[in-house]
Scaffold this active site. Structure first.
Site, mmCIF file in Angstrom:
data_model
loop_
_atom_site.group_PDB
_atom_site.id
_atom_site.type_symbol
_atom_site.label_atom_id
_atom_site.label_comp_id
_atom_site.label_asym_id
_atom_site.label_seq_id
_atom_site.Cartn_x
_atom_site.Cartn_y
_atom_site.Cartn_z
ATOM 1 N N SER A 128 0.830 -1.208 0.000
ATOM 2 C CA SER A 128 0.000 0.000 0.000
ATOM 3 C C SER A 128 0.859 1.250 0.000
ATOM 4 C CB SER A 128 -0.889 -0.003 1.252
ATOM 5 O OG SER A 128 -1.460 1.264 1.466
ATOM 6 N N TYR A 153 -1.941 -0.872 10.924
ATOM 7 C CA TYR A 153 -2.236 -1.429 9.590
ATOM 8 C C TYR A 153 -1.077 -1.104 8.643
ATOM 9 C CZ TYR A 153 -3.703 -1.191 4.751
ATOM 10 O OH TYR A 153 -3.730 -1.311 3.381
ATOM 11 N N LYS A 157 2.140 -3.493 6.728
ATOM 12 C CA LYS A 157 2.558 -3.507 5.325
ATOM 13 C C LYS A 157 4.072 -3.296 5.219
ATOM 14 C CE LYS A 157 -1.466 -4.154 3.487
ATOM 15 N NZ LYS A 157 -1.792 -5.465 2.885
ATOM 16 N N ASP A 302 -5.170 10.576 9.055
ATOM 17 C CA ASP A 302 -5.198 10.882 7.615
ATOM 18 C C ASP A 302 -3.989 11.726 7.212
ATOM 19 O OD1 ASP A 302 -7.421 9.554 6.731
ATOM 20 O OD2 ASP A 302 -8.793 11.202 7.112
HETATM 21 C C1 WQD Z 1 -9.815 8.628 1.488
HETATM 22 C C2 WQD Z 1 -10.082 10.104 1.804
HETATM 23 C C3 WQD Z 1 -10.566 10.544 4.108
HETATM 24 C C4 WQD Z 1 -14.355 8.452 4.341
HETATM 25 C C5 WQD Z 1 -6.792 3.699 3.255
HETATM 26 C C6 WQD Z 1 -5.529 2.911 3.440
HETATM 27 C C7 WQD Z 1 -5.073 2.368 2.116
HETATM 28 C C8 WQD Z 1 -6.177 1.566 1.525
HETATM 29 C C9 WQD Z 1 -7.403 2.448 1.309
HETATM 30 C C10 WQD Z 1 -6.756 -0.715 1.941
HETATM 31 C C11 WQD Z 1 -9.429 10.553 3.115
HETATM 32 C C12 WQD Z 1 -11.759 10.863 3.216
HETATM 33 C C13 WQD Z 1 -13.163 8.968 3.876
HETATM 34 C C14 WQD Z 1 -15.419 9.329 4.662
HETATM 35 C C15 WQD Z 1 -14.051 11.190 4.038
HETATM 36 N N1 WQD Z 1 -6.503 0.508 2.403
HETATM 37 N N2 WQD Z 1 -13.016 10.309 3.731
HETATM 38 N N3 WQD Z 1 -15.223 10.684 4.492
HETATM 39 O O1 WQD Z 1 -7.452 6.460 4.189
HETATM 40 O O2 WQD Z 1 -6.771 7.234 1.840
HETATM 41 O O3 WQD Z 1 -6.522 4.836 2.471
HETATM 42 O O4 WQD Z 1 -7.782 2.933 2.611
HETATM 43 O O5 WQD Z 1 -6.685 -1.145 0.827
HETATM 44 O O6 WQD Z 1 -3.960 1.521 2.346
HETATM 45 O O7 WQD Z 1 -4.507 3.758 3.914
HETATM 46 O O8 WQD Z 1 -8.791 5.770 2.133
HETATM 47 O O9 WQD Z 1 -11.172 5.904 1.503
HETATM 48 O O10 WQD Z 1 -10.578 5.819 3.968
HETATM 49 O O11 WQD Z 1 -10.112 7.885 2.670
HETATM 50 O O12 WQD Z 1 -13.895 12.427 3.902
HETATM 51 O O13 WQD Z 1 -16.544 8.928 5.098
HETATM 52 O O14 WQD Z 1 -11.488 10.269 1.977
HETATM 53 O O15 WQD Z 1 -10.417 11.555 5.104
HETATM 54 O O16 WQD Z 1 -8.985 11.885 2.946
HETATM 55 P P1 WQD Z 1 -7.360 6.194 2.731
HETATM 56 P P2 WQD Z 1 -10.234 6.292 2.602
#
Ligand code: WQD
Length: 345
Positions: A128, A153, A157, A302
């Protein structure tokens, strides 16, 4: 000629199932092992409906060495492994670190232990972009320094990558390809498989589509005071089918002994940084469906912005993530509509 057999751990999960489809389409014989802790058996029906072939399936936990040992005996001739089996919720990992270290690391160690004795030529590891932490600059290449993980998490990785490197360096008779995903999104164009997280979605897209269809009243945008053009976080959202296809290419490299070095690393992203607000707008424009949303406080852990420089994957793998984001948003929406039709959500 017998088909080359590939083991896909976590293969009823989101990325695993899409990869199983592409492997079958490419002529491989697929064995899936999954403990169904974050997926369900019906995914196998979707894979079969799309490809016309039902993959072999073992319900089991990869943290149990004897379960895996029996699988290799029951399904001889496995030439490659793609390891998706892992817990992957950033927030949950902070609450339950031992679950994450036990599950993600024991799974990998068991697999690596069994590969040599069973003549497996190599492993493709689901890594990741989280290993880069908050990069000093974007886009990030594979040579961008990794940073101390901001969650257990992410740490699993990083540790997993080290375990693989050390094992291969010790003279283990196999190679490895580490695929660092950015943000996988969307669903298969057939809408027969897609992302179906248990409970309240942690990731943006499933929460967004559940809000668009009315399962959730409001999408919270976690922070609009970041140092970015529109104040919201920036990510590299990559179509899940494009991502799955990269795994087929990686497996081919291993099975056909084409790796340039014992351990290869590739960033799998589009190369485009897109903000959370831009993504919401893209979804609304592509589907014509409004997404009620409000700004909320930042989410712990984040990072502000990360997107890939995918040049190495483009050149060495001959692979490119080129599905337009609007099309990807439509696929996510069609999947959510299918879940509603099936009374699932
Ligand atoms: C993306 C953006 C949130 C939800 C993680 C892991 C990565 C992979 C994907 C597994 C961020 C914002 C999110 C919401 C929001 N994991 N958000 N409202 O954190 O970039 O990546 O998940 O495969 O390894 O690190 O993904 O989709 O959770 O968030 O505003 O209800 O969307 O703050 O900026 P992330 P995410």
């Amino acid at each position: 000629m017998d088909k080359t057999r590939i083991l896909v751990t976590g293969g009823t999960g989101y990325i695993g199932s899409h990869t199983a489809v592409e492997l079958i389409n490419a002529g491989y014989s697929v064995v899936i092992i999954d403990n169904l802790s974050n997926s369900n058996r019906e995914v196998l029906d979707g894979i079969e409906a799309i490809t016309g072939t039902r993959p072999d399936f073992v319900e089991g936990d990869c943290t149990d060495f004897d379960t895996l040992k029996k699988l290799f005996a029951d399904y001889p001739g496995i030439k490659g492994i793609i390891n998706f089996a892992a817990s992957k919720a950033v927030g949950e990992s902070v609450q339950k670190p031992l679950l994450y270290y036990r599950n993600n690391l024991t799974t990998l160690i068991n697999l690596l232990d069994l590969m040599g004795p069973n003549g497996v030529r190599g492993i493709v590891f689901s890594s990741s972009c989280t290993v880069y932490g908050e990069p000093d600059q974007n886009p990030v290449t594979e040579d961008t320094p990794t940073k101390k993980a901001t969650s257990p998490y992410g740490n699993t990785k990083q540790i997993s990558e080290d375990i693989i490197r050390d094992t291969v360096a010790s003279g283990a008779p196999f190679s490895a390809i580490l695929l660092r995903y950015f943000n996988p999104v969307g669903a298969h164009p057939s809408a027969l498989i897609g992302e179906l997280p248990n409970g309240v979605p942690q990731n943006l897209i499933p929460y967004l589509t559940q809000t668009a269809i009315g399962v959730r009243p409001m999408l919270s945008v976690f922070g609009n005071d970041y140092p970015t053009p529109d104040g919201t976080c920036i990510r590299d959202f990559i179509n899940v089918v494009d991502l799955a296809k990269a795994h087929v290419t990686a497996v081919e490299r291993i099975v056909e002994d084409k790796c340039d070095e014992p351990v290869e690393v590739f960033n799998l992203g589009t190369g485009n940084g897109v903000s959370v607000l831009e993504l919401i707008n893209t979804f609304e424009e592509a589907t014509g469906v409004p997404v009620p949303h409000k700004f909320a406080p930042r989410r712990e852990g984040d990072i502000t912005q990360v997107w890939a420089d995918p040049t190495r994957a483009n050149k060495v793998l001959g692979w490119k993530a080129d599905t337009p984001l609007a099309e990807t948003m439509l696929s996510a929406w069609r999947w959510q509509q299918r879940l509603r039709e099936r009374g699932i959500m």
